[in-house]
Design a protein around this motif. Sequence first.
Motif, PDB file in Angstrom:
ATOM      1  N   VAL A 195     -29.041 -18.378   5.272  1.00  0.00           N
ATOM      2  CA  VAL A 195     -29.059 -17.264   6.224  1.00  0.00           C
ATOM      3  C   VAL A 195     -29.553 -15.986   5.552  1.00  0.00           C
ATOM      4  CG1 VAL A 195     -27.673 -15.943   7.872  1.00  0.00           C
ATOM      5  CG2 VAL A 195     -27.145 -18.351   7.449  1.00  0.00           C
ATOM      6  N   ALA A 196     -29.220 -15.814   4.273  1.00  0.00           N
ATOM      7  CA  ALA A 196     -29.630 -14.612   3.546  1.00  0.00           C
ATOM      8  C   ALA A 196     -31.051 -14.711   3.012  1.00  0.00           C
ATOM      9  CB  ALA A 196     -28.663 -14.358   2.389  1.00  0.00           C
ATOM     10  N   ARG A 197     -31.759 -15.807   3.305  1.00  0.00           N
ATOM     11  CA  ARG A 197     -33.153 -16.009   2.883  1.00  0.00           C
ATOM     12  C   ARG A 197     -33.296 -15.966   1.366  1.00  0.00           C
ATOM     13  NH1 ARG A 197     -36.360 -15.792   7.332  1.00  0.00           N
ATOM     14  NH2 ARG A 197     -35.479 -14.812   9.206  1.00  0.00           N
ATOM     15  N   ASP A 198     -32.403 -16.673   0.693  1.00  0.00           N
ATOM     16  CA  ASP A 198     -32.438 -16.724  -0.777  1.00  0.00           C
ATOM     17  C   ASP A 198     -32.284 -18.178  -1.232  1.00  0.00           C
ATOM     18  OD1 ASP A 198     -32.400 -16.209  -3.451  1.00  0.00           O
ATOM     19  OD2 ASP A 198     -30.671 -14.870  -3.423  1.00  0.00           O
ATOM     20  N   PRO A 199     -33.307 -19.025  -1.009  1.00  0.00           N
ATOM     21  CA  PRO A 199     -33.187 -20.438  -1.394  1.00  0.00           C
ATOM     22  C   PRO A 199     -33.091 -20.651  -2.898  1.00  0.00           C
ATOM     23  CG  PRO A 199     -35.425 -19.941  -0.695  1.00  0.00           C
ATOM     24  CD  PRO A 199     -34.607 -18.735  -0.375  1.00  0.00           C
ATOM     25  N   GLU A 200     -33.672 -19.732  -3.691  1.00  0.00           N
ATOM     26  CA  GLU A 200     -33.573 -19.877  -5.140  1.00  0.00           C
ATOM     27  C   GLU A 200     -32.116 -19.834  -5.598  1.00  0.00           C
ATOM     28  OE1 GLU A 200     -37.521 -17.705  -4.374  1.00  0.00           O
ATOM     29  OE2 GLU A 200     -35.461 -17.643  -3.624  1.00  0.00           O
ATOM     30  N   ARG A 201     -31.350 -18.973  -4.969  1.00  0.00           N
ATOM     31  CA  ARG A 201     -29.916 -18.885  -5.310  1.00  0.00           C
ATOM     32  C   ARG A 201     -29.198 -20.173  -4.931  1.00  0.00           C
ATOM     33  NH1 ARG A 201     -26.032 -18.452  -8.260  1.00  0.00           N
ATOM     34  NH2 ARG A 201     -24.106 -17.498  -7.524  1.00  0.00           N
ATOM     35  N   GLY A 202     -29.627 -20.805  -3.843  1.00  0.00           N
ATOM     36  CA  GLY A 202     -29.024 -22.078  -3.449  1.00  0.00           C
ATOM     37  C   GLY A 202     -29.221 -23.155  -4.493  1.00  0.00           C
ATOM     38  N   VAL A 203     -30.420 -23.200  -5.087  1.00  0.00           N
ATOM     39  CA  VAL A 203     -30.678 -24.171  -6.160  1.00  0.00           C
ATOM     40  C   VAL A 203     -29.839 -23.843  -7.388  1.00  0.00           C
ATOM     41  CG1 VAL A 203     -32.462 -25.130  -7.669  1.00  0.00           C
ATOM     42  CG2 VAL A 203     -33.004 -24.624  -5.278  1.00  0.00           C
ATOM     43  N   ASP A 204     -29.680 -22.552  -7.673  1.00  0.00           N
ATOM     44  CA  ASP A 204     -28.845 -22.152  -8.815  1.00  0.00           C
ATOM     45  C   ASP A 204     -27.387 -22.568  -8.606  1.00  0.00           C
ATOM     46  OD1 ASP A 204     -30.980 -21.030 -10.149  1.00  0.00           O
ATOM     47  OD2 ASP A 204     -30.641 -19.016  -9.339  1.00  0.00           O
ATOM     48  N   ILE A 205     -26.920 -22.536  -7.361  1.00  0.00           N
ATOM     49  CA  ILE A 205     -25.536 -22.927  -7.079  1.00  0.00           C
ATOM     50  C   ILE A 205     -25.330 -24.409  -7.375  1.00  0.00           C
ATOM     51  CG2 ILE A 205     -23.830 -23.194  -5.224  1.00  0.00           C
ATOM     52  CD1 ILE A 205     -25.030 -20.630  -4.004  1.00  0.00           C
ATOM     53  N   LEU A 206     -26.334 -25.233  -7.116  1.00  0.00           N
ATOM     54  CA  LEU A 206     -26.239 -26.656  -7.470  1.00  0.00           C
ATOM     55  C   LEU A 206     -26.044 -26.824  -8.973  1.00  0.00           C
ATOM     56  CD1 LEU A 206     -29.072 -28.162  -5.224  1.00  0.00           C
ATOM     57  CD2 LEU A 206     -26.611 -28.331  -4.853  1.00  0.00           C
ATOM     58  N   ARG A 207     -26.763 -26.039  -9.741  1.00  0.00           N
ATOM     59  CA  ARG A 207     -26.604 -26.099 -11.205  1.00  0.00           C
ATOM     60  C   ARG A 207     -25.205 -25.611 -11.611  1.00  0.00           C
ATOM     61  NH1 ARG A 207     -31.900 -23.486 -11.022  1.00  0.00           N
ATOM     62  NH2 ARG A 207     -33.551 -25.014 -11.411  1.00  0.00           N
ATOM     63  N   THR A 208     -24.730 -24.560 -10.941  1.00  0.00           N
ATOM     64  CA  THR A 208     -23.391 -24.033 -11.249  1.00  0.00           C
ATOM     65  C   THR A 208     -22.320 -25.080 -10.973  1.00  0.00           C
ATOM     66  OG1 THR A 208     -24.136 -21.794 -10.684  1.00  0.00           O
ATOM     67  CG2 THR A 208     -21.765 -22.186 -10.760  1.00  0.00           C
ATOM     68  N   MET A 209     -22.482 -25.829  -9.895  1.00  0.00           N
ATOM     69  CA  MET A 209     -21.517 -26.883  -9.579  1.00  0.00           C
ATOM     70  C   MET A 209     -21.451 -27.906 -10.701  1.00  0.00           C
ATOM     71  SD  MET A 209     -22.299 -27.462  -5.509  1.00  0.00           S
ATOM     72  CE  MET A 209     -21.016 -28.722  -5.303  1.00  0.00           C
ATOM     73  N   HIS A 210     -22.599 -28.297 -11.222  1.00  0.00           N
ATOM     74  CA  HIS A 210     -22.614 -29.260 -12.326  1.00  0.00           C
ATOM     75  C   HIS A 210     -21.952 -28.678 -13.573  1.00  0.00           C
ATOM     76  CE1 HIS A 210     -24.800 -32.753 -10.867  1.00  0.00           C
ATOM     77  NE2 HIS A 210     -25.649 -31.962 -10.254  1.00  0.00           N
ATOM     78  N   SER A 211     -22.231 -27.423 -13.867  1.00  0.00           N
ATOM     79  CA  SER A 211     -21.643 -26.814 -15.068  1.00  0.00           C
ATOM     80  C   SER A 211     -20.135 -26.646 -14.945  1.00  0.00           C
ATOM     81  CB  SER A 211     -22.298 -25.453 -15.328  1.00  0.00           C
ATOM     82  OG  SER A 211     -22.057 -24.571 -14.245  1.00  0.00           O
ATOM     83  N   ASN A 212     -19.621 -26.566 -13.695  1.00  0.00           N
ATOM     84  CA  ASN A 212     -18.184 -26.438 -13.468  1.00  0.00           C
ATOM     85  C   ASN A 212     -17.495 -27.777 -13.251  1.00  0.00           C
ATOM     86  OD1 ASN A 212     -18.415 -23.668 -13.699  1.00  0.00           O
ATOM     87  ND2 ASN A 212     -18.465 -23.309 -11.496  1.00  0.00           N
ATOM     88  N   GLY A 213     -18.226 -28.868 -13.458  1.00  0.00           N
ATOM     89  CA  GLY A 213     -17.623 -30.192 -13.358  1.00  0.00           C
ATOM     90  C   GLY A 213     -17.532 -30.739 -11.952  1.00  0.00           C
ATOM     91  N   LEU A 214     -18.238 -30.124 -11.003  1.00  0.00           N
ATOM     92  CA  LEU A 214     -18.258 -30.620  -9.624  1.00  0.00           C
ATOM     93  C   LEU A 214     -19.622 -31.251  -9.351  1.00  0.00           C
ATOM     94  CD1 LEU A 214     -16.532 -27.760  -7.606  1.00  0.00           C
ATOM     95  CD2 LEU A 214     -15.657 -30.060  -7.951  1.00  0.00           C
TER      96      LEU A 214
END
Length: 316
Positions: A195-214
């Motif tokens: 909704v905020a038109r920031d798909p790059e941040r969405g991809v970064d969140i996927l990486r954050t999930m992996h780094s946090n063990g999710l």
Amino acid sequence: MLGVRLGRLSSCSGQAGRWCRNPVAVTRWATSSTPPKYSRKKQVPEEEQQAVNIRLLGKAGKWRRAVQVFNRIPNKNVNNFNAILSAAEKCRRYKKGLELFAEMKCLCLTPTGTSYATTISLRAHRRHYEGARRLWDEMSAKDIPSTPACLSGLLLAAAMAGRLSDAEHHMEQAVRSGKQLSRGDYGCLIKACEVARDPERGVDILRTMHSNGLRPHVEDYTAALTAIRANAVGKGAKVTRQLHLTVSGMMQLHGVTRNKHFLEEEALLLGAGRLCGTQFGDGKALPTPAAVKALRSLLREAAVAGIARTHLLRQL
């Protein structure tokens, strides 16, 4: 008399048969004037059973029947209201659910964390972030213990309104307070990126999930791809393709299998909507020959993998 009772015991079955294998229990029963009391299934109180019925009707989408059961309850308690609030959310009667929450407070019933969680979600579905935030603050001011669903509802409200910075702020506060973030919480954050038109941040969140063990599920990758597709025009073809390849590469690296919904998002990203000429189309020019070739390759791979096709994919 003792011999008669022992004889009857030896021929019994079921629960009594298990009793017979305990010599101490047999002796006590035989020498007692009253038979043993077997455990029976605990009876559920009527008011609890009514709440269960309302929830089941809500899950089945039978809103009118759920309301009928609710209205027949003479002295409604918090559990009954929590059940009808849940049914309102399941049946997408968001406005009615908010009215019921107000009625609950008018009856001087104290809402619980579950009550607030459902009502915050109702606000989220109506894209009322400020209202959801007020409920969150009200719950904190009254020292009402929150549930994990309360935070998820608040994040969903921020996501539906495109308030990405607010959603991130709430997540940071939750982490500082010692709360464990769930995969669904990160999913709400990815939705906010769309909704905020920031798909790059969405991809970064996927990486954050992996780094946090999710480990992200295919639904999370699909949400990230939806954010990429929804903002493809503003980002340009080059950036869009790079983000698409990044998401696909992360899925392959972590062994996540595509499903029909992810496949549909890929097809739409390649211009399948314009090719079909259906309600999925956007009225623009047909896809390029290279995109059509990629679509054919995508469908072949899906057929080999045994992935079912959605309504859109069946038209290709």
